[in-house]
Design a protein around this motif. Structure first.
Motif, PDB file in Angstrom:
ATOM      1  N   ARG A   1       0.752  -1.086   0.154  1.00  0.00           N
ATOM      2  CA  ARG A   1      -0.040   0.177  -0.150  1.00  0.00           C
ATOM      3  C   ARG A   1       0.915   1.348   0.031  1.00  0.00           C
ATOM      4  O   ARG A   1       1.818   1.666   0.939  1.00  0.00           O
ATOM      5  CB  ARG A   1      -0.928  -0.049   1.405  1.00  0.00           C
ATOM      6  N   TYR A   2       0.716   2.101  -0.951  1.00  0.00           N
ATOM      7  CA  TYR A   2       1.709   3.309  -1.073  1.00  0.00           C
ATOM      8  C   TYR A   2       1.033   4.305  -1.978  1.00  0.00           C
ATOM      9  O   TYR A   2       0.061   4.295  -2.816  1.00  0.00           O
ATOM     10  CB  TYR A   2       3.198   2.638  -1.664  1.00  0.00           C
ATOM     11  N   ALA A   3       1.727   5.463  -1.772  1.00  0.00           N
ATOM     12  CA  ALA A   3       1.683   6.600  -2.665  1.00  0.00           C
ATOM     13  C   ALA A   3       2.823   7.204  -3.054  1.00  0.00           C
ATOM     14  O   ALA A   3       3.814   7.348  -2.158  1.00  0.00           O
ATOM     15  CB  ALA A   3       0.681   7.838  -2.037  1.00  0.00           C
ATOM     16  N   SER A   4       3.050   7.466  -4.280  1.00  0.00           N
ATOM     17  CA  SER A   4       4.290   7.859  -4.622  1.00  0.00           C
ATOM     18  C   SER A   4       4.167   8.966  -5.477  1.00  0.00           C
ATOM     19  O   SER A   4       3.312   8.855  -6.731  1.00  0.00           O
ATOM     20  CB  SER A   4       4.906   6.751  -5.649  1.00  0.00           C
ATOM     21  N   VAL A   5       4.615  10.177  -5.245  1.00  0.00           N
ATOM     22  CA  VAL A   5       4.281  11.333  -5.751  1.00  0.00           C
ATOM     23  C   VAL A   5       5.438  12.294  -5.954  1.00  0.00           C
ATOM     24  O   VAL A   5       6.406  12.109  -5.677  1.00  0.00           O
ATOM     25  CB  VAL A   5       3.278  12.169  -4.805  1.00  0.00           C
ATOM     26  N   VAL A   6       5.455  13.371  -7.109  1.00  0.00           N
ATOM     27  CA  VAL A   6       6.530  14.015  -7.404  1.00  0.00           C
ATOM     28  C   VAL A   6       5.880  15.571  -7.125  1.00  0.00           C
ATOM     29  O   VAL A   6       5.025  15.829  -7.431  1.00  0.00           O
ATOM     30  CB  VAL A   6       6.873  13.808  -9.011  1.00  0.00           C
ATOM     31  N   TYR A   7       6.790  16.038  -6.232  1.00  0.00           N
ATOM     32  CA  TYR A   7       6.280  17.523  -5.949  1.00  0.00           C
ATOM     33  C   TYR A   7       6.958  18.329  -7.056  1.00  0.00           C
ATOM     34  O   TYR A   7       8.146  18.412  -7.414  1.00  0.00           O
ATOM     35  CB  TYR A   7       7.038  17.903  -4.609  1.00  0.00           C
ATOM     36  N   PRO A   8       6.176  19.270  -7.572  1.00  0.00           N
ATOM     37  CA  PRO A   8       6.630  20.115  -8.733  1.00  0.00           C
ATOM     38  C   PRO A   8       7.538  21.152  -8.228  1.00  0.00           C
ATOM     39  O   PRO A   8       7.304  21.871  -7.034  1.00  0.00           O
ATOM     40  CB  PRO A   8       5.488  20.625  -9.238  1.00  0.00           C
ATOM     41  N   ASP A   9       8.372  21.842  -9.117  1.00  0.00           N
ATOM     42  CA  ASP A   9       9.177  22.759  -8.639  1.00  0.00           C
ATOM     43  C   ASP A   9       9.969  22.729  -7.455  1.00  0.00           C
ATOM     44  O   ASP A   9      10.229  23.570  -6.659  1.00  0.00           O
ATOM     45  CB  ASP A   9       8.422  24.278  -8.617  1.00  0.00           C
ATOM     46  N   ALA A  10      10.523  21.322  -7.098  1.00  0.00           N
ATOM     47  CA  ALA A  10      11.214  21.134  -5.813  1.00  0.00           C
ATOM     48  C   ALA A  10      12.468  20.643  -6.270  1.00  0.00           C
ATOM     49  O   ALA A  10      12.588  19.761  -7.380  1.00  0.00           O
ATOM     50  CB  ALA A  10      10.228  20.011  -4.991  1.00  0.00           C
ATOM     51  N   GLU A  11      13.540  20.700  -5.439  1.00  0.00           N
ATOM     52  CA  GLU A  11      14.825  20.485  -5.440  1.00  0.00           C
ATOM     53  C   GLU A  11      15.072  19.330  -4.433  1.00  0.00           C
ATOM     54  O   GLU A  11      14.348  19.122  -3.410  1.00  0.00           O
ATOM     55  CB  GLU A  11      15.818  21.226  -5.572  1.00  0.00           C
ATOM     56  N   HIS A  12      16.110  18.368  -4.558  1.00  0.00           N
ATOM     57  CA  HIS A  12      16.544  17.490  -3.680  1.00  0.00           C
ATOM     58  C   HIS A  12      16.919  18.220  -2.265  1.00  0.00           C
ATOM     59  O   HIS A  12      17.685  19.078  -2.211  1.00  0.00           O
ATOM     60  CB  HIS A  12      17.583  16.627  -4.127  1.00  0.00           C
ATOM     61  N   GLY A  13      16.208  17.877  -1.032  1.00  0.00           N
ATOM     62  CA  GLY A  13      16.349  18.763   0.212  1.00  0.00           C
ATOM     63  C   GLY A  13      15.475  19.632   0.395  1.00  0.00           C
ATOM     64  O   GLY A  13      15.499  20.634   1.074  1.00  0.00           O
ATOM     65  N   PHE A  14      14.083  19.817  -0.290  1.00  0.00           N
ATOM     66  CA  PHE A  14      13.316  20.705  -0.549  1.00  0.00           C
ATOM     67  C   PHE A  14      12.429  20.923   1.151  1.00  0.00           C
ATOM     68  O   PHE A  14      12.063  21.917   1.254  1.00  0.00           O
ATOM     69  CB  PHE A  14      11.979  20.439  -1.455  1.00  0.00           C
ATOM     70  N   THR A  15      12.696  20.119   2.147  1.00  0.00           N
ATOM     71  CA  THR A  15      12.049  20.491   3.374  1.00  0.00           C
ATOM     72  C   THR A  15      13.105  21.110   4.289  1.00  0.00           C
ATOM     73  O   THR A  15      12.951  21.244   5.405  1.00  0.00           O
ATOM     74  CB  THR A  15      11.844  18.890   4.099  1.00  0.00           C
ATOM     75  N   MET A  16      14.419  21.317   3.828  1.00  0.00           N
ATOM     76  CA  MET A  16      15.402  21.495   4.765  1.00  0.00           C
ATOM     77  C   MET A  16      15.666  23.198   4.557  1.00  0.00           C
ATOM     78  O   MET A  16      16.160  23.618   3.807  1.00  0.00           O
ATOM     79  CB  MET A  16      16.723  20.924   4.491  1.00  0.00           C
TER      80      MET A  16
END
Length: 256
Positions: A212-227
């Motif tokens: 069971r999973y969701a796999s999504v791509v966040y647009p206009d985002a770079e590796h490390g976008f939460t930091m």
């Protein structure tokens, strides 16, 4: 609605030493669902404390360990100003020995200790736990879900790298068949560590294993976008990540 939070710097005894860690939980004296939160490779620092406290305020007991503890107390490498040219490359060259020590087997040995510490804590509700992670921590979160089966009810990865690399023994897609948790995996659309073909390979492995999973791509985002303490930070992507993570956790720990 959020709650006041209590924060503690704690030490986790492990077979190879003692891991320093952040632990935050609602400051109400109650027991709350436990979450093992793996940082990115930059490790424990003020922004990670803020993230841990933010998640805890929504009703969770959150443990974020220094997974490089074998090399010392966090920060094992002094954090530079990442706005400076070549600062990121210089940092990763310096932290490479600590990363090399954290082999896949050692990482899961440590995960056993982190989960046991949470399960034994009176401030953590009995039963299954959850895990989340960022960058390399995302890979560790998914491997933890595969390794510990029913002990992990939910696992999330945000801008996790090399999640479906066939030449890496710690690539989570190799062990998809061992996962029983519900997964949420968020990719950045500008991330060389998870190109579209690797996202497809990961999803195919999870589909084959009936995860069971969701796999999504966040647009206009770079590796490390939460930091927020790096140039990759995106306020919109961070807010979306928090919404998606809390939705996963609330599903996992909803009363039956």
């Amino acid at each position: 609605m959020t709650s006041p939070v209590a924060f503690h710097a704690v030490d986790i005894p492990l077979p190879d030493g003692t891991a320093d860690a952040y632990f935050a939980h609602p400051d109400d004296g109650g027991a709350h669902p436990g979450l093992l939160c793996y940082p990115d490779a930059l490790g424990l620092r003020p922004w990670l404390r803020e993230m841990v406290e933010t998640i805890a305020a929504h009703g969770f007991a959150v443990l974020a360990p220094n997974f490089f503890y074998r090399s010392g107390h966090a920060p094992v490498v002094p954090l530079p100003d990442f706005r400076e040219p070549d600062a990121m490359g210089t940092f990763f060259a310096a932290v490479a020995p600590a990363r090399a020590e954290l082999t896949p087997d050692k990482a899961m040995q440590d995960a056993h200790g982190y989960l046991a510490w949470l399960s034994a804590n009176d401030l953590v509700a009995p039963g299954a736990l959850a895990t989340t992670g960022y960058c390399m921590g995302g890979r560790l979160a998914l491997r933890t879900a595969a390794t510990f089966g029913d002990q992990v009810a939910a696992a999330a990865s945000f801008h996790g790298g090399f999640l479906a690399a066939e030449d890496r023994p710690d690539s989570p897609h190799h062990t998809a068949g061992d996962i029983t948790a519900e997964l949420f995996i968020a990719h950045a659309d500008h991330d060389s560590s998870m190109p579209p073909e690797d996202i497809t390979r990961l999803e195919q492995a999870l589909d084959t294993a009936a995860v069971r999973y969701a796999s999504v791509v966040y647009p206009d985002a770079e590796h490390g976008f939460t930091m927020r303490d790096t140039p990759a930070y995106s306020e919109d992507a961070y807010a979306r990540h928090l919404h998606d993570l809390l939705a996963l956790l609330n599903r996992a720990f909803a009363p039956e």
